[in-house]
Write an enzyme that holds these catalytic residues in place. Structure first.
Site, PDB file in Angstrom:
ATOM      1  N   GLU A  66      69.064  50.497 -37.658  1.00 15.46           N
ATOM      2  CA  GLU A  66      70.143  50.535 -36.677  1.00 15.46           C
ATOM      3  C   GLU A  66      70.229  51.968 -36.182  1.00 15.46           C
ATOM      4  O   GLU A  66      69.869  52.906 -36.900  1.00 15.46           O
ATOM      5  CB  GLU A  66      71.484  50.139 -37.301  1.00 15.46           C
ATOM      6  CG  GLU A  66      71.624  48.675 -37.593  1.00 15.46           C
ATOM      7  CD  GLU A  66      73.041  48.373 -38.076  1.00 15.46           C
ATOM      8  OE1 GLU A  66      73.823  47.841 -37.290  1.00 15.46           O
ATOM      9  OE2 GLU A  66      73.343  48.712 -39.240  1.00 15.46           O
ATOM     10  N   GLU A  91      72.419  40.091 -45.271  1.00 12.55           N
ATOM     11  CA  GLU A  91      71.878  40.734 -44.072  1.00 12.55           C
ATOM     12  C   GLU A  91      71.126  41.991 -44.509  1.00 12.55           C
ATOM     13  O   GLU A  91      71.632  42.776 -45.316  1.00 12.55           O
ATOM     14  CB  GLU A  91      73.028  41.105 -43.110  1.00 12.55           C
ATOM     15  CG  GLU A  91      72.583  41.960 -41.928  1.00 12.55           C
ATOM     16  CD  GLU A  91      73.747  42.311 -40.990  1.00 12.55           C
ATOM     17  OE1 GLU A  91      74.702  41.518 -40.864  1.00 12.55           O
ATOM     18  OE2 GLU A  91      73.691  43.392 -40.380  1.00 12.55           O
TER      19      GLU A  91
END
Lengths: 278, 473
Positions: free
Chosen positions: A164, A159
């Site tokens: 974020e 990932e």
């Protein structure tokens, strides 16, 4: 008091010296002496400028709908839908909106778009220009998952989190990689803080440049991190195609739940998503 | 320093160039000497010394209102940065020099141009945790662009306090650099010390997500009358700071743009006062810098306001507390704003030249006339006219208390006497004046100093008007 002042002056001096050193290093790196290579991917292979009103282009985007397992593995609180209340293209932007509403047993709704099965690529430059929402419990993200994540159990499939953000920290974003031995709380991550500005009042470009040897993270024109195979505490699983995910989660282990001060609805605006190679 | 001055000169020359261009295109020419007035934009208020403030530095609130002028100073043993800070010693409520401390810092010149900043900031530290008030824009003259919060939380370590500026474009000539006020409400009456340092205006760039509101975000519906202005209250704005924390400040009306949905019925002034000019309904809304405010006021105007019956009693037999028809005795206040439990706000008005006491957000309120107290020994009755607008709550339980302070003349002590008179919904008709005649039964009524009005037993009355409050024989 005098002592304190002196100490402070000393600190300032030291800080200034290290600033000079950093400046020197940065300058050196930019002229590419080999310690940190900045690749320039210039050939555009995929772009969505979100210029067609209505639903997003279904040749490129699909949706995760529902609550997944255990709130998509993170105790997230929202129910993802593909309704226009949660996702639409308007005025040249992709709008992902988190609403506070009772829906199929959840107290919030939002949306999660992905290119799984429609677009994936190994290496290159992935970037998006986004204005983020704000408030306790808002968790927007622009990230990549290994194309084989349906067959190989995460985190082995890899990932790459390009961006974020926690709504309660409007000046900070985080860039990370997750893989075997370095996932979840042990992910390899770095935080970038915007000075005298914040991410919910204007658009910013979030991107990576990804080669066999490293993943470079940048915000606007600032390169703030480089992760290489030597930096990860396990197998480097980033030599295969990855697909794109853009979502706005509400609550979950990374941000905590919204509180009484969180303003709904909250919208994440995406101006474009672009992928380059070579 | 030199560099920044040069930049400033450059800016001026650009302005001059624009001015020149404008002049050329104008028919009526400006004199070549014409220069726009520009006020200094110095950001600093106190660093290690006051910066550009008046000689007195600190202008206290009125000592006659209990402000203590003794506890203000600077401290060379405490500083967040540099060598000194402002030190405030907050007195106990019964301190003979005054029970609280507070005041303002004024610019020593004609005011500053603060249009380049988005917040007032300072560092603060307390000898104990406590809550104080701070802000800017108060100059004890116009008080036009006042912003502040009564909720500044002091810690025992240095913390940065941020007071956002709602609309910097308004502040082209601001004199009120800083206001603070501190008492011991948050420390249970125990005095304490706090320090403030690095007090200045800043361009933080992280003040965002403004959310203005009027009437504290409520949609209020109210009956109103010609000649009875209604103030827009509950003016606030909430900002999200760079830390992610929401900061709500009280904001003066002059930052808002008010709008009436029907200017044939209601007008709103720049200072946030609604004037009724016709019969019908109008909705008052507001915005700051283009951001719509939460909350509104719907005024239902019924036209002229009926005045209370004109008193006919012989002035020689009357001791008047509030009336336009008699000479009133000295009154300390018609609304004591007793903190922290009182919610009642005043909305007094004048209708056709007649002064009327208006109360809103009512729970209890007092009229005090203790300097001197009233000797009503020979008076047999208390008279008052009361008006309840819109509707009479079915469970109205309204108590009027007449308080005699006794020989010591002081509220409290051991010799106070109190007469209580209860009223219910049958005593009133909505939108009409009631005349209340209260026989005085106090055994001793030579030192009456207070009349208290209150909701009891869950009574929900919110708004009423009073007039012609007097004792008579």
């Amino acid at each position: 008091m005098k002592n304190k002042t002196n100490t402070k002056k000393g600190l300032v001096k030291a800080a200034f010296m290290s600033f000079i050193v950093v400046l020197f290093l940065t300058t050196t790196n930019c002229s590419s002496d080999g310690t940190q290579i900045v690749a320039n991917f210039t050939e555009i292979v995929m772009q969505d400028e979100f210029n067609t009103e209505g639903a997003p282009n279904n040749a490129l985007w699909t949706y995760d709908v529902g609550t997944g397992d255990n709130g998509w593995g993170n105790n997230e609180l929202q129910y993802y839908t593909d309704r226009t209340e949660n996702v639409k293209v308007e005025n040249g932007y992709l709008l992902i909106t988190a609403n506070e509403e009772e829906y199929n047993g959840s107290s919030y709704t939002s949306s999660r778009l992905l290119t799984n099965g429609l677009f994936d690529q190994q290496y290159g430059r992935f970037e998006a220009r986004i204005r983020l929402p704000y408030g306790q419990g808002m968790w927007p993200a622009f990230w990549l998952l290994g194309e084989n994540c349906d067959e190989v159990i995460w985190p082995q499939c890899g990932e790459i989190d390009i961006m974020e953000y926690r709504g309660q920290e409007p000046t900070k974003v985080h860039g990370s990689v997750h893989g075997p031995g370095y996932s979840g709380g042990e992910a390899i991550t770095k935080t970038y803080t915007l000075e005298n500005d914040r991410f919910d009042t204007g658009f910013h470009v979030f991107g990576i440049e990804w080669t066999p040897d490293y993943i470079n993270y940048y915000v606007d024109d600032k390169l703030y991190n480089q992760i290489t195979p030597a930096d990860v505490t396990g197998e480097w699983v980033f030599n295969q195609p990855f697909y794109i995910i853009i979502n706005l989660a509400v609550g979950g282990s990374f941000v905590g739940s919204p509180n009484a001060e969180t303003v709904f609805p909250q919208t994440m605006l995406i101006d474009y998503v672009r992928v380059y190679k070579n | 320093m030199k560099n920044s001055k040069n930049l400033y000169l450059k800016k001026i020359s650009v302005v001059m160039a624009i001015l020149l261009t404008t002049v050329i295109s104008c028919e009526r020419e400006l004199s070549e000497d014409a220069v726009f007035a520009e006020f200094g934009s110095n950001a600093e208020i106190y660093t290690d010394a006051p910066v550009g403030l008046t000689d007195q530095f600190f202008t206290s609130f009125d000592p006659n209102q209990g402000a203590n002028t003794q506890g203000f100073g600077t401290d060379n043993n405490e500083a967040y940065l540099g060598s000194s800070s402002i030190r405030i010693d907050v007195p106990q409520p019964n301190d003979p020099d005054g029970g609280f401390i507070g005041g303002i810092f004024l610019d020593r010149g004609q005011g500053r141009n603060l249009t380049g900043y988005d917040a007032l900031t300072f560092w603060a530290k307390g000898s104990t945790t406590a809550i104080i008030e701070a802000g800017f824009g108060t100059d004890f003259s116009e008080d036009k662009f006042v912003v502040g919060t009564k909720n500044v939380v002091l810690s025992t370590d240095w913390r940065k306090i941020i007071i956002p500026i709602p609309d910097e474009s308004k502040l082209i000539q601001e004199k009120g650099m800083f206001l603070f006020s501190a008492g011991t409400q948050s420390t249970g009456g125990v005095g304490y010390t706090f320090w403030m340092d690095e007090l200045k205006f800043e361009k933080l760039g992280t003040i965002a997500q403004p959310r203005p509101s009027i009437f504290n975000g409520e949609d209020v519906v109210q009956t109103a009358f010609l000649g009875a202005p209604v103030p827009v209250t509950g003016l606030t704005e909430t900002f999200n700071l760079g830390s992610g924390v929401n900061q709500t400040v009280n904001v003066a009306p002059s930052y808002f743009t008010f709008k009436s949905s029907d200017t044939n019925i209601a007008l709103v002034s720049e200072r946030g006062v609604v004037t009724i000019v016709g019969i019908g309904s109008a909705v008052i809304t507001a915005s700051i810098n283009g951001v719509p405010a939460e909350g509104s006021l719907t005024v239902n105007s019924g036209g002229n306001f009926d005045l209370a019956p004109t008193p006919t009693r012989d002035p020689g037999t009357v001791i008047s507390i509030y009336s336009d028809h008699y000479t009133n005795v000295p009154v300390d206040f018609y609304n004591g704003f007793w903190e922290p439990f009182q919610t009642t706000e005043s909305a007094d008005f004048i209708a056709n030249g007649d002064n009327i006491l208006g109360y809103t957000n009512f729970n209890f309120v007092g009229n005090q006339f203790a300097n001197p107290t009233v000797d009503a020994t020979v008076k047999s009755n208390l008279h008052l006219n009361m008006y309840i607008p819109d509707n009479i709550p079915a469970n109205l339980d309204f108590l009027i208390s007449v308080v005699d302070f006794g020989a010591d003349g002081v509220d409290g002590g051991t010799d106070d006497l109190r007469q209580q008179i209860f009223f219910n919904s049958s005593d009133f008709v909505a939108d009409e004046w009631s005349t209340l005649e209260i026989p005085l039964t106090l055994a001793n009524r030579s030192h009456i100093g207070l009349i208290i009005y209150e909701n009891v037993n869950g009574s929900p009355l919110t708004d009423f008007y009073l007039d012609n409050i007097y004792f008579y024989e």
